[in-house]
Write a protein that holds these residues in place. Structure first.
Motif, PDB file in Angstrom:
ATOM      1  N   VAL A  72      70.622  42.280 106.105  1.00 54.40           N
ATOM      2  CA  VAL A  72      70.179  41.063 105.429  1.00 54.40           C
ATOM      3  C   VAL A  72      71.410  40.325 104.908  1.00 54.40           C
ATOM      4  N   HIS A  93      66.791  35.221 105.347  1.00 50.47           N
ATOM      5  CA  HIS A  93      65.744  36.111 105.826  1.00 50.47           C
ATOM      6  C   HIS A  93      66.239  36.872 107.052  1.00 50.47           C
ATOM      7  N   ALA A  94      65.940  38.164 107.104  1.00 46.41           N
ATOM      8  CA  ALA A  94      66.249  38.965 108.286  1.00 46.41           C
ATOM      9  C   ALA A  94      65.042  39.083 109.198  1.00 46.41           C
ATOM     10  N   ASP A 114      61.095  40.543  96.045  1.00 48.19           N
ATOM     11  CA  ASP A 114      62.318  40.062  96.687  1.00 48.19           C
ATOM     12  C   ASP A 114      63.143  39.405  95.601  1.00 48.19           C
ATOM     13  N   ARG A 169      65.844  30.897 104.453  1.00 49.10           N
ATOM     14  CA  ARG A 169      66.496  31.499 103.288  1.00 49.10           C
ATOM     15  C   ARG A 169      65.855  30.982 102.000  1.00 49.10           C
ATOM     16  N   ASP A 198      65.321  43.185  99.429  1.00 54.43           N
ATOM     17  CA  ASP A 198      64.531  42.498 100.445  1.00 54.43           C
ATOM     18  C   ASP A 198      63.423  43.443 100.894  1.00 54.43           C
ATOM     19  N   THR A 201      62.471  44.154 104.834  1.00 56.00           N
ATOM     20  CA  THR A 201      63.273  45.170 105.517  1.00 56.00           C
ATOM     21  C   THR A 201      63.374  46.454 104.706  1.00 56.00           C
TER      22      THR A 201
END
Length: 724
Positions: A72, A93-94, A114, A169, A198, A201
């Motif tokens: 991330v 954002h991943a 988050d 993002r 995050d 993930t």
């Protein structure tokens, strides 16, 4: 005793000298420069200052693994002017999908949102500092840091921030006044680290790498914030925080008429330097503080509830963290417990990088109807830094009764005075693998005479292995009337050891056993308690958790005790009891809008009885505006006559409505069958300006059966933070 203390200090010093003294993450350096154009806090990176600022990026993963970079991306920029520190963070954002948060409520739960949080160590001593941040919906987080990485989120201060969400993002931008923090003038390097959670993930990451066995807030692993010139002086730093309150109290159960009240008071914060602060209060009122959550009490000793009142919080660790959690010579909740506070003053902060000082004096009013005279509560504490991250401290606590002529009998609660004096050594190695404490306390009272305490522990925490040895001694006549010491007259030994496995699994993050033993002896060295338990924990990559445990208990009662804390029937002093029990707990992953947890236990109990317990909580949220939880705790105790079968519920629904990050409504109901009470508490808070609020609080207590009101109170309070 002196030989034992000398041995402990020698062990600590040898450990510390065996570890490199250079700061671990000294090579992680972020340069901060003065702004080149005005900054607007709007979550938009459109100022020239941000385009020119150095970027902290390439964060390291902390969990699930701490051996690689995070997947991330997080970019951090910082700047300053003569009044503020500025920060702008791009949280990319991943994975696709919405952000995950609980609500817009301030000081959110770290693992359920988050979020981005940063930790500042303005003295670069790796022990104390400040924490600020926000979740992806814009809810603020701020806290004061102590003990190298612990955070007290009850501390609130004046700063502004904004979060803006984009497709790829979310951006966090904030301005923190120099007047809101404490720091040493003239130095150009602060400790700093940045943390990102995050939940899509399930990665927690940090800019300067932190081993996964430690929190990302660990100040031992901060990098360095490098100033182009020493931070500017905050200048005149005087804040006045007046309040006005109106309300009503009525004791319906006693047939009393409603009593209307109004009150005025004021707090003041005076910055004597950039690192030293003087707090003053006159006629304080804490009616806006949330009531304590009720618990089912089957314990033989007093329960601990944390301090929530703002006046006592800044640098509160120098006063309240002396000793252990059950041996505290000073506990600020004792102040004003039986009588209203007239006023007080508190001086706290740093003399220089090595010395911290705290001094406080509070005066309460007399309460003639309770045969209680006015009381003065004073405490002085001093800390001296030693080695790389350790300190030696001393504390003096005094409670003094003013001359008082009661109507009948003596003072209901206090002797003429009670004093405590103590010294303490807190140890933390430079890499935080070794931590420990050793302290001594002496009490003086005209009734109890002289009493004493000595205790110490040493803890080791690596990635896999954790062990701790701790022992305590509290004399029979030790008294701390301004502290929290629920038990006296014992020796205690508490060894523990645990081991974690980190498998190469897509579902399990870690698992492993832990063994804890608590052995209590009376002052004649006769065993009175043996509390031993084995727990096996499993932490999943989804952030859900499973615990399974077994325990053995042996108790020889030193005082008569009602095993239900409900019936009034007592087991005799000197009787012996032992039993085995089993239990478990599961907590679901925090990413889901619907969350749940449950736990239970079965096994023996006092008097060859049996105890069954089940606890559950379910929650649902419409993020970020609405959250509801329902918790229930059921106990069923089987004992011989005269108790027979006793069962009781503790049920507590709670509703949180957060329309914005400045307007909150919280309502919860607590039905406690053990004390035959239903409590309703509704609290509205509007933060109309930074650190300035309007509160409306309604509290009712009811008798469950037959259902009727016992007492009721309503309070409307206005506070305003005014910088002179």
């Amino acid at each position: 005793m002196k030989k034992a203390i000398f041995l402990v200090l020698t062990v600590f010093s040898l450990i510390d000298l065996s570890i490199a003294q250079r700061k671990i993450n000294a090579d992680y350096r972020l340069h901060i420069k003065e702004i080149s154009d005005p900054i607007t806090i709007d979550g938009v990176m459109d100022e020239e200052t941000w385009l020119q600022a150095e970027v902290a990026t390439d964060f390291y993963m902390i969990i699930p693994m701490d051996t690689s970079y995070s997947s991330v991306r997080t970019d951090v920029r910082m700047a300053y002017d003569d009044k503020h520190i500025y920060i702008l963070v791009e949280n990319f954002h991943a994975l696709d999908g919405p952000y995950m948060v609980e609500s817009l409520r301030r000081d959110f739960s770290f693992g359920k949102n988050d979020n981005f949080i940063f930790f500042m160590d303005p003295f670069d001593d790796q022990l104390n500092g400040f924490s600020f941040g926000a979740n992806a919906a814009g809810a603020q987080w701020d806290g004061i840091m102590f003990n190298g990485g612990q955070i007290d989120l009850s501390w609130d201060n004046k700063w502004i921030s904004k979060v803006t969400n984009y497709d790829d993002r979310w951006v966090f931008e904030a301005a923190i006044p120099f007047k809101s923090i404490r720091y040493k003038g003239g130095i150009t390097e602060w400790g700093i680290n940045f943390s990102r959670m995050d939940l899509k993930t399930t990665e927690k990451s940090g800019w300067a790498p932190v081993p996964r066995q430690f929190p990302s807030a660990s100040l031992a692993y901060t990098g360095v914030l490098v100033w182009d010139t020493p931070p500017p002086s905050p200048g005149p730093n005087v804040s006045v925080i007046p309040y006005a309150l109106g309300g009503m109290n009525q004791n319906v159960q006693e047939g009393q008429a409603a009593e209307f009240r109004n009150a005025f008071g004021m707090d003041a914060k005076i910055g004597l330097s950039s690192s030293m602060n003087l707090d003053l209060t006159v006629n304080p009122d804490f009616s806006q503080v949330e009531v304590d959550r009720q618990v089912t009490n089957l314990d033989r000793f007093e329960l601990f509830f944390p301090e929530r009142r703002q006046f006592f919080l800044e640098n509160g660790d120098i006063f309240g963290n002396f000793g252990y959690e059950t041996i505290r010579p000073f506990f600020s909740r004792r102040v004003g417990l039986d009588a209203p506070i007239l006023g007080g003053a508190r001086l706290s902060g740093r003399i220089n990088k090595d010395w911290r000082v705290g001094a406080m004096s509070m005066q309460t009013a007399a309460v003639p109807e309770n045969n209680l005279g006015g009381q003065n509560y004073s405490v002085i504490s001093l800390q001296r830094r030693v080695f790389s991250r350790s300190n030696i401290g001393a504390i003096l606590v005094n409670r003094q009764s003013a001359p008082f002529e009661p109507g009948t009998g003596e003072s209901k609660t206090f002797s003429e005075y009670n004093r405590n004096f103590g010294m303490e050594f807190n140890y933390a190695s430079s890499n935080n693998l070794w931590t420990g404490k050793a302290f001594m306390l002496n009490s003086f009272s005209p009734v109890q005479g002289h009493g004493m305490v000595y205790a110490s522990n040493l803890r080791y925490s690596s990635g896999n292995l954790t062990w701790n040895w701790r022992h305590e001694y509290v004399s029979d006549n030790y008294t701390a009337e301004v502290g929290f010491v629920p038990r006296t007259g014992f020796y205690k030994a508490s060894p523990s050891v645990g081991y974690l496995f980190f498998p190469k699994s897509k579902k399990i993050l870690s698992h492993g056993p832990e063994v804890n033993v608590n052995l209590f002896y009376d002052t004649g060295w006769e065993l009175t308690d043996n509390e031993s338990f084995l727990v096996y924990s499993v932490r999943f990559r989804s952030q859900s958790n499973l615990f399974i445990w077994g325990a053995y208990d042996y108790i020889k009662l030193q005082q008569p005790f009602d095993p239900t804390n409900f019936s009034g029937d007592l087991l005799e002093s000197g009787t012996e009891h032992q039993w085995y029990s089993l239990g478990g707990e599961f907590r679901s992953k925090p990413q889901s809008l619907f969350t749940y947890s449950f736990s239970g236990r079965v096994g023996g109990y006092f008097a060859d009885g049996e105890r069954y317990n089940s606890v559950g909580e379910i929650g649902y949220r419409i993020q970020p505006y609405f959250g509801m939880t329902m918790s229930a705790n059921y106990n069923e105790i089987h004992l011989p006559e005269p108790w027979s079968v006793t069962s009781f519920w503790l049920i507590g629904p709670r509703i949180d409505l957060t329309l914005t990050n400045t307007f909150f409504i919280t309502t919860f109901v607590q039905y406690n069958e053990q004390i035959k009470n239903i409590n309703l508490n509704a609290r509205l808070q509007w933060r109309f300006a930074p650190a300035s609020d309007i509160f409306l609080v309604l509290t009712d207590n009811y008798l469950p059966a037959p259902f009727y009101t016992k007492d009721r109170s309503v309070a409307l309070k206005f506070t305003y933070w005014w910088n002179l």
